[in-house]
Design a protein around this motif. Sequence first.
Motif, PDB file in Angstrom:
ATOM      1  N   LEU A 123      39.078 -22.415  49.908  1.00 48.95           N
ATOM      2  CA  LEU A 123      38.827 -20.979  49.983  1.00 48.95           C
ATOM      3  C   LEU A 123      37.760 -20.557  48.978  1.00 48.95           C
ATOM      4  CD1 LEU A 123      42.490 -19.709  50.385  1.00 48.95           C
ATOM      5  CD2 LEU A 123      40.618 -19.170  51.945  1.00 48.95           C
ATOM      6  N   ASP A 124      37.768 -21.195  47.810  1.00 51.03           N
ATOM      7  CA  ASP A 124      36.763 -20.881  46.798  1.00 51.03           C
ATOM      8  C   ASP A 124      35.365 -21.229  47.308  1.00 51.03           C
ATOM      9  OD1 ASP A 124      36.205 -20.018  44.019  1.00 51.03           O
ATOM     10  OD2 ASP A 124      35.491 -22.068  43.793  1.00 51.03           O
ATOM     11  N   HIS A 125      35.246 -22.369  47.976  1.00 52.00           N
ATOM     12  CA  HIS A 125      33.964 -22.746  48.579  1.00 52.00           C
ATOM     13  C   HIS A 125      33.581 -21.761  49.675  1.00 52.00           C
ATOM     14  CE1 HIS A 125      32.999 -26.578  46.644  1.00 52.00           C
ATOM     15  NE2 HIS A 125      34.289 -26.846  46.647  1.00 52.00           N
ATOM     16  N   HIS A 126      34.575 -21.335  50.410  1.00 53.98           N
ATOM     17  CA  HIS A 126      34.330 -20.355  51.476  1.00 53.98           C
ATOM     18  C   HIS A 126      33.772 -19.050  50.903  1.00 53.98           C
ATOM     19  CE1 HIS A 126      34.990 -17.599  54.778  1.00 53.98           C
ATOM     20  NE2 HIS A 126      35.912 -16.956  54.108  1.00 53.98           N
ATOM     21  N   PHE A 227      36.219  -8.647  47.219  1.00 53.78           N
ATOM     22  CA  PHE A 227      37.584  -8.422  46.731  1.00 53.78           C
ATOM     23  C   PHE A 227      38.456  -9.639  47.038  1.00 53.78           C
ATOM     24  CE2 PHE A 227      41.908  -7.204  48.037  1.00 53.78           C
ATOM     25  CZ  PHE A 227      42.404  -6.765  46.823  1.00 53.78           C
ATOM     26  N   LEU A 228      38.324 -10.197  48.243  1.00 51.42           N
ATOM     27  CA  LEU A 228      39.093 -11.389  48.598  1.00 51.42           C
ATOM     28  C   LEU A 228      38.712 -12.559  47.694  1.00 51.42           C
ATOM     29  CD1 LEU A 228      39.044 -11.276  52.514  1.00 51.42           C
ATOM     30  CD2 LEU A 228      41.010 -10.893  51.016  1.00 51.42           C
ATOM     31  N   GLN A 229      37.437 -12.671  47.396  1.00 48.12           N
ATOM     32  CA  GLN A 229      36.979 -13.738  46.512  1.00 48.12           C
ATOM     33  C   GLN A 229      37.614 -13.599  45.135  1.00 48.12           C
ATOM     34  OE1 GLN A 229      32.887 -13.566  45.252  1.00 48.12           O
ATOM     35  NE2 GLN A 229      32.727 -15.781  45.080  1.00 48.12           N
ATOM     36  N   LYS A 230      37.653 -12.389  44.611  1.00 49.73           N
ATOM     37  CA  LYS A 230      38.256 -12.143  43.304  1.00 49.73           C
ATOM     38  C   LYS A 230      39.746 -12.456  43.323  1.00 49.73           C
ATOM     39  CE  LYS A 230      37.635 -10.645  39.062  1.00 49.73           C
ATOM     40  NZ  LYS A 230      36.725 -11.323  38.130  1.00 49.73           N
ATOM     41  N   SER A 231      40.415 -12.093  44.404  1.00 49.36           N
ATOM     42  CA  SER A 231      41.847 -12.371  44.537  1.00 49.36           C
ATOM     43  C   SER A 231      42.100 -13.871  44.580  1.00 49.36           C
ATOM     44  CB  SER A 231      42.391 -11.714  45.809  1.00 49.36           C
ATOM     45  OG  SER A 231      42.248 -10.311  45.760  1.00 49.36           O
ATOM     46  N   ASN A 232      41.212 -14.605  45.242  1.00 52.97           N
ATOM     47  CA  ASN A 232      41.370 -16.054  45.309  1.00 52.97           C
ATOM     48  C   ASN A 232      41.161 -16.685  43.948  1.00 52.97           C
ATOM     49  OD1 ASN A 232      41.662 -18.521  47.068  1.00 52.97           O
ATOM     50  ND2 ASN A 232      39.666 -18.944  46.160  1.00 52.97           N
ATOM     51  N   GLU A 233      40.245 -16.139  43.158  1.00 55.37           N
ATOM     52  CA  GLU A 233      40.039 -16.645  41.792  1.00 55.37           C
ATOM     53  C   GLU A 233      41.306 -16.452  40.956  1.00 55.37           C
ATOM     54  OE1 GLU A 233      36.656 -14.545  40.336  1.00 55.37           O
ATOM     55  OE2 GLU A 233      35.212 -15.672  41.556  1.00 55.37           O
ATOM     56  N   ASP A 238      46.350 -18.766  38.612  1.00 57.03           N
ATOM     57  CA  ASP A 238      47.817 -18.811  38.606  1.00 57.03           C
ATOM     58  C   ASP A 238      48.315 -20.210  38.954  1.00 57.03           C
ATOM     59  OD1 ASP A 238      47.886 -16.149  37.957  1.00 57.03           O
ATOM     60  OD2 ASP A 238      48.294 -15.444  39.988  1.00 57.03           O
ATOM     61  N   LEU A 239      47.648 -20.860  39.898  1.00 59.41           N
ATOM     62  CA  LEU A 239      48.057 -22.209  40.297  1.00 59.41           C
ATOM     63  C   LEU A 239      47.799 -23.205  39.171  1.00 59.41           C
ATOM     64  CD1 LEU A 239      49.187 -24.003  42.505  1.00 59.41           C
ATOM     65  CD2 LEU A 239      46.867 -24.293  43.398  1.00 59.41           C
ATOM     66  N   GLN A 240      46.685 -23.055  38.482  1.00 58.99           N
ATOM     67  CA  GLN A 240      46.385 -23.936  37.350  1.00 58.99           C
ATOM     68  C   GLN A 240      47.403 -23.756  36.230  1.00 58.99           C
ATOM     69  OE1 GLN A 240      42.343 -22.678  36.735  1.00 58.99           O
ATOM     70  NE2 GLN A 240      41.476 -24.293  38.024  1.00 58.99           N
ATOM     71  N   GLN A 241      47.826 -22.502  36.005  1.00 57.48           N
ATOM     72  CA  GLN A 241      48.845 -22.234  34.993  1.00 57.48           C
ATOM     73  C   GLN A 241      50.190 -22.812  35.433  1.00 57.48           C
ATOM     74  OE1 GLN A 241      48.476 -20.829  31.861  1.00 57.48           O
ATOM     75  NE2 GLN A 241      50.599 -21.512  31.635  1.00 57.48           N
ATOM     76  N   THR A 315      51.048 -14.151  50.986  1.00 59.98           N
ATOM     77  CA  THR A 315      50.590 -12.759  51.051  1.00 59.98           C
ATOM     78  C   THR A 315      49.077 -12.691  51.087  1.00 59.98           C
ATOM     79  OG1 THR A 315      52.545 -11.982  49.837  1.00 59.98           O
ATOM     80  CG2 THR A 315      50.616 -10.529  49.866  1.00 59.98           C
ATOM     81  N   PHE A 316      48.417 -13.515  50.273  1.00 57.78           N
ATOM     82  CA  PHE A 316      46.954 -13.521  50.229  1.00 57.78           C
ATOM     83  C   PHE A 316      46.356 -13.978  51.565  1.00 57.78           C
ATOM     84  CE2 PHE A 316      43.041 -16.013  49.417  1.00 57.78           C
ATOM     85  CZ  PHE A 316      42.221 -14.965  49.050  1.00 57.78           C
ATOM     86  N   ILE A 317      46.906 -15.041  52.145  1.00 56.02           N
ATOM     87  CA  ILE A 317      46.381 -15.535  53.418  1.00 56.02           C
ATOM     88  C   ILE A 317      46.601 -14.511  54.523  1.00 56.02           C
ATOM     89  CG2 ILE A 317      46.573 -17.337  55.172  1.00 56.02           C
ATOM     90  CD1 ILE A 317      45.185 -18.182  52.578  1.00 56.02           C
ATOM     91  N   ASP A 318      47.769 -13.882  54.542  1.00 56.82           N
ATOM     92  CA  ASP A 318      48.023 -12.825  55.537  1.00 56.82           C
ATOM     93  C   ASP A 318      47.040 -11.678  55.358  1.00 56.82           C
ATOM     94  OD1 ASP A 318      50.113 -14.217  56.661  1.00 56.82           O
ATOM     95  OD2 ASP A 318      51.660 -13.237  55.461  1.00 56.82           O
TER      96      ASP A 318
END
Length: 387
Positions: A123-126, A227-233, A238-241, A315-318
Amino acid sequence: MKTIRLILVGFCVFWSVFAYANSLAEKEKPISEVLESWARETAEVNYYYRKLNRPLYKKLNEIGQELPQAQNLEKQVGLLVEKARLEKQLRENKAAKLSDISKIRYLKGLEVVQILYGKTLALDHHFASISTFHEISKIANPNNYPEFADLKEQLSKKEDKRQGFDLTALLGQNMYTAVIHSMVSLFANQNLSKQEKQDGLKEVECILDFTLQMHNDLNTIYFETAFLQKSNETLMKDLQQLFKDYTDPIGYGASLEDCRQNDEWDKLRDKLDVYVDNMDKVAADGTDPEKALKMRIALEFPIDRLLQFIMAYNTFIDQGTEFYEKFKIMLDSYENEQQCATKIPIAYKELKSGMDTAIEKFTTAYRPVEINGSKMKQLLYGINVYD
């Protein structure tokens, strides 16, 4: 035409990046496979210990029946000693079963983290192609069209210098002031014939119609994608943490990115084995039950955090799917597409068709984790639904 060609090149780059992001996501093992193996392995562990404990419970039941009937002290003591031995063995088996299930939960949860990292990375690449959307938004500004630029130049050459005026560089790039100034200049210009005015208007009518209608929509697509890009970041952080919280108890200090790049999953498993062995020794020793409990909680807590992260990911993917469906409606809203087909940029048409691909990928390659049912929730909490 140079500007439009640059936009088209940028657009091609966008979809090549998007295709690469899809390939990253599709290479990952489906999470459903991990959850199925999670359930199967948990069931196998429970079955193994049920089979192991069955003769022990049978023997305990026999002792329970024999003990009241024992006539001499020696017989009673022997039965009590055997009962204590069986009960101890059952406690040890229970602790071993808990450790085995904890290891399964931990390793399968870690595998889910690994897959989700692959998806968020894709998604980050996207979303890294967000700058291309900025280029695409230029097609909604008539100043970027050579036909409109030619009209402005023609008007500038034939305008009455005593009555006309030129826009500043800043206002000249603003699509609204540029359109108003050009239209006023076109109809008020006494040096142009009626036919020249009609020809000039006809040349840019589709461009003006398209840009005035689609300008806000294309900008909306750009900003909401940002906005979606920022949410994915945020999701990635969160996943890294979560990975850090996951691996700190077993003494693994590398980041999720380093672990993935260096393929250190076997190293993680070895550290887990050492941790579980130490935890079992502390529990078996019995001198510090609180320490043993804390060690088990430290191993179990991140798995509960994983459930929370999965809900946030879903929630993010939806949300992303809903955004792209909205973008498609916006792009389909231009009413004069057929009438102005020869003037509408190819990039716009490609963007429209690309939205279907984006929606499909959000529901396939990046699809939410199907974990909302009671079965999967039970799995995450280490309960075997087959019992």
